[in-house]
Design a protein around this motif. Structure first.
Motif, PDB file in Angstrom:
ATOM      1  N   GLN A  12       6.138  58.616  45.251  1.00 37.89           N
ATOM      2  CA  GLN A  12       6.124  58.315  46.678  1.00 37.89           C
ATOM      3  C   GLN A  12       5.209  59.257  47.456  1.00 37.89           C
ATOM      4  O   GLN A  12       4.513  58.834  48.377  1.00 37.89           O
ATOM      5  CB  GLN A  12       7.550  58.380  47.238  1.00 37.89           C
ATOM      6  N   ILE A  29       2.994  46.334  33.021  1.00 37.02           N
ATOM      7  CA  ILE A  29       4.258  46.367  33.752  1.00 37.02           C
ATOM      8  C   ILE A  29       4.604  47.795  34.149  1.00 37.02           C
ATOM      9  O   ILE A  29       5.005  48.066  35.280  1.00 37.02           O
ATOM     10  CB  ILE A  29       5.392  45.744  32.908  1.00 37.02           C
ATOM     11  N   VAL A  57       2.555  48.743  37.164  1.00 37.01           N
ATOM     12  CA  VAL A  57       2.995  48.148  38.418  1.00 37.01           C
ATOM     13  C   VAL A  57       4.318  48.738  38.881  1.00 37.01           C
ATOM     14  O   VAL A  57       4.569  48.875  40.066  1.00 37.01           O
ATOM     15  CB  VAL A  57       3.105  46.620  38.275  1.00 37.01           C
ATOM     16  N   LYS A  58       5.161  49.129  37.901  1.00 34.55           N
ATOM     17  CA  LYS A  58       6.418  49.770  38.259  1.00 34.55           C
ATOM     18  C   LYS A  58       6.186  50.911  39.240  1.00 34.55           C
ATOM     19  O   LYS A  58       7.010  51.203  40.072  1.00 34.55           O
ATOM     20  CB  LYS A  58       7.093  50.344  37.012  1.00 34.55           C
ATOM     21  N   ALA A  59       5.075  51.595  39.069  1.00 27.62           N
ATOM     22  CA  ALA A  59       4.822  52.747  39.919  1.00 27.62           C
ATOM     23  C   ALA A  59       4.233  52.332  41.269  1.00 27.62           C
ATOM     24  O   ALA A  59       3.848  53.173  42.067  1.00 27.62           O
ATOM     25  CB  ALA A  59       3.910  53.721  39.200  1.00 27.62           C
ATOM     26  N   GLY A  60       4.176  51.035  41.515  1.00 26.10           N
ATOM     27  CA  GLY A  60       3.796  50.582  42.847  1.00 26.10           C
ATOM     28  C   GLY A  60       2.323  50.651  43.163  1.00 26.10           C
ATOM     29  O   GLY A  60       1.917  50.537  44.316  1.00 26.10           O
ATOM     30  N   GLU A 114       0.247  47.977  45.232  1.00 25.91           N
ATOM     31  CA  GLU A 114       0.336  47.958  46.682  1.00 25.91           C
ATOM     32  C   GLU A 114      -0.601  48.964  47.350  1.00 25.91           C
ATOM     33  O   GLU A 114      -1.101  48.714  48.436  1.00 25.91           O
ATOM     34  CB  GLU A 114       1.775  48.248  47.083  1.00 25.91           C
ATOM     35  N   ASP A 166      12.990  52.948  41.162  1.00 26.93           N
ATOM     36  CA  ASP A 166      11.545  52.692  41.252  1.00 26.93           C
ATOM     37  C   ASP A 166      11.090  53.045  42.658  1.00 26.93           C
ATOM     38  O   ASP A 166      11.176  52.215  43.556  1.00 26.93           O
ATOM     39  CB  ASP A 166      11.260  51.192  41.025  1.00 26.93           C
ATOM     40  N   PRO A 167      10.568  54.267  42.857  1.00 27.31           N
ATOM     41  CA  PRO A 167      10.341  54.720  44.236  1.00 27.31           C
ATOM     42  C   PRO A 167       9.437  53.799  45.035  1.00 27.31           C
ATOM     43  O   PRO A 167       9.578  53.665  46.217  1.00 27.31           O
ATOM     44  CB  PRO A 167       9.667  56.077  44.049  1.00 27.31           C
ATOM     45  N   SER A 168       8.488  53.155  44.394  1.00 29.96           N
ATOM     46  CA  SER A 168       7.534  52.430  45.221  1.00 29.96           C
ATOM     47  C   SER A 168       7.280  51.035  44.686  1.00 29.96           C
ATOM     48  O   SER A 168       6.262  50.451  44.959  1.00 29.96           O
ATOM     49  CB  SER A 168       6.232  53.223  45.298  1.00 29.96           C
ATOM     50  N   SER A 169       8.236  50.537  43.930  1.00 29.43           N
ATOM     51  CA  SER A 169       8.047  49.196  43.392  1.00 29.43           C
ATOM     52  C   SER A 169       7.950  48.160  44.499  1.00 29.43           C
ATOM     53  O   SER A 169       8.814  48.067  45.356  1.00 29.43           O
ATOM     54  CB  SER A 169       9.224  48.824  42.495  1.00 29.43           C
ATOM     55  N   PRO A 170       6.872  47.373  44.496  1.00 26.47           N
ATOM     56  CA  PRO A 170       6.745  46.349  45.524  1.00 26.47           C
ATOM     57  C   PRO A 170       7.607  45.129  45.213  1.00 26.47           C
ATOM     58  O   PRO A 170       7.776  44.252  46.028  1.00 26.47           O
ATOM     59  CB  PRO A 170       5.260  45.993  45.498  1.00 26.47           C
ATOM     60  N   PHE A 171       8.143  45.088  44.020  1.00 27.68           N
ATOM     61  CA  PHE A 171       8.948  43.949  43.615  1.00 27.68           C
ATOM     62  C   PHE A 171      10.386  44.385  43.377  1.00 27.68           C
ATOM     63  O   PHE A 171      10.651  45.517  43.028  1.00 27.68           O
ATOM     64  CB  PHE A 171       8.433  43.371  42.296  1.00 27.68           C
ATOM     65  N   ILE A 218       9.425  42.912  37.089  1.00 21.97           N
ATOM     66  CA  ILE A 218       9.510  44.360  37.105  1.00 21.97           C
ATOM     67  C   ILE A 218      10.674  44.867  36.271  1.00 21.97           C
ATOM     68  O   ILE A 218      10.683  45.999  35.804  1.00 21.97           O
ATOM     69  CB  ILE A 218       9.643  44.831  38.564  1.00 21.97           C
ATOM     70  N   ARG A 243      12.366  49.838  49.034  1.00 20.98           N
ATOM     71  CA  ARG A 243      12.264  48.860  50.114  1.00 20.98           C
ATOM     72  C   ARG A 243      13.556  48.780  50.912  1.00 20.98           C
ATOM     73  O   ARG A 243      14.639  48.714  50.332  1.00 20.98           O
ATOM     74  CB  ARG A 243      11.973  47.463  49.545  1.00 20.98           C
TER      75      ARG A 243
END
Lengths: 318, 318
Positions: free
Chosen positions: A156, A180, A183-186, A189, B88-93, B98, B122
């Protein structure tokens, strides 16, 4: 004007003329968070310059420092002044061993038009999220054309810091965990541009496909930015011209869509919020005594918050 | 007592009896951050149970989910009730793709004594740092013996969340970047136990040596905890008994040195601070208008903060 005011104004004038030691001292003042931060802020208003603020992030081992070094070389070829901010959110050390990979940047160490600075979160009031926008302002006001912010990891804190950049590069490397995981780590975005570094290695095409299939999952407005994917081999300088071109295109897109101003306003907002919340946290201290009472279930945490604030905490949606 | 109070008290009673759906609904209430968070906090005081809160962190790809699953199996063999919080600190999903690796945990999905929950940042007021201690409290008060918190990445958010655990496991895997890269992410400081997973792979001994040389750089008090290094091959369950033993030893050390109480007080402090600062941030809003004035250098950020607070922000060290 006090003597300390005068000293800060003199440092600011010298920094604007390219004096790296003066610049370093100003940044130290900002990092220390002492009384002079106010004077630094007043002495260095950000006149609206064309500085490009570029964030680089990605997991350990993808080659962030090497890519940063290659970008510095690329921008220097264009005659631009470049600052590098290497941010280690939780490094327990400063200097010494930890800066091992900074050594790779030595080729730029003697260039007076390149300024390199490492920051860790130690001793920053309000953490890096508070100090970084202030350091950015000092660098912008001192006349750098390009500011590269390199962050470790994709947590974050990194996402927050990436939010300070005009353009955020997310670096990946083949074989560093599957799509995957990434993407888990965001990262999808925060990315404005994807960089597949070490793209001469096996698995680069698989990484490319992973990013594409992730991007396909997200619905976009027709005029939304579509992240390009640039392949690089940073240690040989391959793909760096293409990367700089991608950053330029993103910047043009930002300017056309009013996003450049919006991002700068958001950066200002982050800076003000950090100052405001820092001041409020110092006024409303959570004592050991009240923490102990919550830990032993004497009172619940909301009643503790009420006591500290002197009135009832409002919960949204009430 | 209002009807909504009664409903929360009933949910809390059912959760304490092991009703997973009631527990899930309580956590959703806490996550949503609506008015009922106060009622949940009041209905579920943490009586001082012996719950072990264990954090797992490490870069993507080191095998956190597999290790978590193996630990669940290990603790279930001891007859203990286990909760898993995957953060998941920043997972957009949320949900869907995910949760792919959550599938590996399916062997425990039907076990009524195992509760598994994913959290993304989120929609959490004050972020995960605010919501996680509250969710922990709900789980502790509901009578779980072991709570595993699995976080992605090694950024500041992960360090903060790790700070909520009694024992933090830092996972590494051979060939995931060299030792210096690992230390850059500050893991040495948060680790209570190092785990070298995938230790049947080439390079496991090099990783072990890297950790040992890093540890040698840090000076310690004689009675300070010295992190053990445990080798595992989690997908085959190898080394898991040794890992559980290392966690038990750390817990004994914490109890002997009064650290268990200190960590629980710190956890309470983090929870209260998040509530206090969340309330203060809602009272002192940084508007677009004032951010714009700072972005265009009309005023400096400290003067903006003064305007928002209605008095001069005090800078420490003044």
């Amino acid at each position: 004007m006090t003597r300390s005011d005068e000293a800060v104004v003199e440092l600011a004038d010298r920094a604007k003329e390219g004096d790296q030691r003066a610049l370093g001292r100003l940044i130290t003042l900002v990092e220390n968070g002492g009384a002079q931060v106010r004077q630094v802020a007043a002495a260095l208003p950000v006149v609206h310059r064309a500085a490009r603020v570029i964030g680089l992030t990605g997991s350990p081992g993808v080659g962030k420092s090497t890519t940063t070094t290659a970008l510095v070389t690329g921008y220097r070829k264009q005659g631009l002044r470049v600052a590098v901010l290497a941010v280690d959110p939780s490094s327990p050390f400063t200097g010494g061993a930890i800066l091992g990979d900074r050594v790779r940047m030595q080729e730029h160490a003697l260039d007076p038009e390149v300024f390199i600075r490492s920051m860790s979160s130690r001793g920053h009031l309000g953490g890096l999220a508070a100090a970084t926008p202030q350091v950015l302002r000092v660098l912008e006001a001192s006349g750098f054309d390009v500011i590269l912010i390199e962050t470790v990891g994709v947590g974050q804190a990194e996402v927050d810091i990436a939010g300070l950049a005009d353009t955020t590069l997310v670096l990946l490397a083949p074989g560093m965990g599957d799509g995957i995981q990434a993407v888990k780590a965001g990262i999808l975005e925060v990315a404005d541009v994807f960089v597949i570094n070490k793209s001469d290695r096996d698995g680069a095409d698989a990484t490319l496909r992973d990013i594409r299939s992730m991007m396909a999952l997200v619905t976009r407005e027709p005029n939304e930015w579509r992240q390009p994917i640039v392949k690089t081999v940073a240690h040989r300088g391959e793909g760096i011209d293409e990367l700089i071109e991608a950053v330029d295109k993103h910047r043009d897109w930002l300017a056309e869509h009013g996003e450049l101003d919006r991002r700068r306003r958001e950066r200002a907002k982050a800076e003000i919020s950090a100052i405001v919340l820092g001041a409020l946290a110092r006024r409303h201290v959570v004592t050991d005594e009240i923490s102990e009472r919550v830990a032993t279930a004497d009172i619940d945490p909301y009643s503790a918050a009420d006591e500290i604030l002197g009135d009832a905490v409002e919960i949204p949606g009430t």
